[in-house]
Motif scaffolding. Structure first.
Motif: not given
Ligand code: SF4
Length: 358
Positions: A47, A151, A49-50, A40, A44, A111
């Motif tokens: 979150c 973001r 995940i990135w 990703c 963010c 996104n």
């Protein structure tokens, strides 16, 4: 005289299967939530995940094998990370369409950070496969400065606008395309939804509250990987925002608006109690498959029940395993962690028909 199309049949098939789930446990899940990559480009605040650096994710060939051996899906959510970072996304979709003859809908978030021309090109290629319904959620968590701040990417708001406008153009040619903005409520954007809509309308005047899907920021160990983050706004603030959102939406007839209405009503309850507001259909109607082939009951519960890499990509042995039965027992006993996400809620709503009135 009206002629039933294959799309109608697939829609009715999905509806009937979901309704049957009110009376009996299904032999196969009909909804798959599949993270096709954890890569990703966002940063963010809500979150983690990135931050993952995924290696050894499922290859296209492995996904083809999985699709071929598990042909019973009627609804597939391809999520990420950012799904459009997979160059082979169209081939992945084709693998499922080719195998799951009753597949009615594919849903995907974006996104908007990949090249918007590329995103729209891939969307068009997916539409041309003849999938009865493709639904894209364009993530948008605030007005220009706020969205870019949440973001972590300057210019993200403008990119989201470009993708949304591009989808509007595509919609003129493809009636099987649907799209909304996906707005995630958190402590970072509490009280800012109306201002966000206002700013969007400066770019796209015809946008209304009905063009948004509202969700509440969630914390999970397995998917968002964000148990270390404090993202929740105070309950009263979230409830106020949801109420206002519901008040400003135009009433629409149809199955999807009705389900969305129940989703929002129960979302307000979930915010107050932290408990899943109706009986969960995890590991009954649906499951979560991560990008390494691990199978979980939902995106919110890190209780792994198996890996398709260990079963030659066949879900059946995992679905019928003692582990899966254990998890189903825990769900029946109400011991599943509380959740109310779009990934899990819709099949729970239709699988619990009384939720439309209670
Ligand atoms: S919320 Fe979505 S866009 Fe943001 S880091 Fe997580 S996966 Fe990426």
């Amino acid at each position: 005289m009206y002629t039933w199309t294959y799309m109608d049949r697939k829609f009715i098939g999905l509806g009937m299967t979901a309704l049957r789930n009110n009376m009996t446990q299904l032999r196969h899940p009909y909804k798959l939530t599949f993270s096709i990559t954890y890569r990703c480009q966002s940063r963010c605040l809500t979150c983690n995940i990135w931050e993952m650096k995924p290696v050894n994710e499922l290859t296209l060939e492995e996904i083809r094998q999985f699709a071929a051996k598990n042909p019973h899906f009627r609804w597939i959510e391809l999520t990420g990370g950012e799904p459009f970072l997979r160059q082979d996304i169209v081939e992945i979709v084709k693998a499922f369409i080719g195998a799951s003859k009753n597949l009615y809908i594919i849903t995907m978030p974006t996104n908007s950070l990949s090249n918007d021309g590329m995103i729209l090109e891939k969307v068009e290629q997916i539409l041309q496969t003849g999938i009865p319904k493709l639904s894209i959620t364009v993530s948008l968590d605030g007005y220009r400065e706020l969205h870019d701040k949440i973001r972590g990417i300057p210019g993200n708001f403008d990119k989201a606008m470009r993708v949304f406008k591009g989808l509007m153009e595509l919609r003129k040619r493809y009636k099987n395309l649907f799209f909304v903005f996906g707005y995630t409520l958190s402590k970072y954007n509490q009280g800012m939804f109306a201002k966000t809509v206002e700013e969007v309308r400066r770019e796209i005047p015809e946008v209304s509250y009905n063009d948004f899907h509202m969700n509440v920021g969630q914390v999970s160990e397995v998917y968002y990987n964000n148990t270390n983050l404090d993202i929740k706004a105070p309950r009263e603030e979230i409830s106020k925002e949801i109420d206002e959102f519901v008040r400003n939406r135009r009433f629409r007839l149809g199955a999807i608006p009705a389900i969305e209405g129940v989703f929002l009503k129960k979302l307000a309850r979930y915010v107050q109690t932290g408990k899943t507001p109706i009986k969960s259909r995890s590991l009954d109607a649906s499951l979560f498959l991560d990008s390494y082939g691990n199978v979980f009951p939902s995106i919110m519960w890190g209780r792994k029940i198996g890996s398709i890499r260990e079963t030659n990509y066949d879900l059946e042995p995992i679905w019928k395993s003692n582990d899966a039965e254990d998890v189903r027992r825990l769900i029946r006993e109400g011991k599943e962690p509380g959740n109310w996400t779009a990934c899990e809620a819709y099949q729970s709503i239709v699988g619990d028909i009384k939720s439309f009135i209670v």
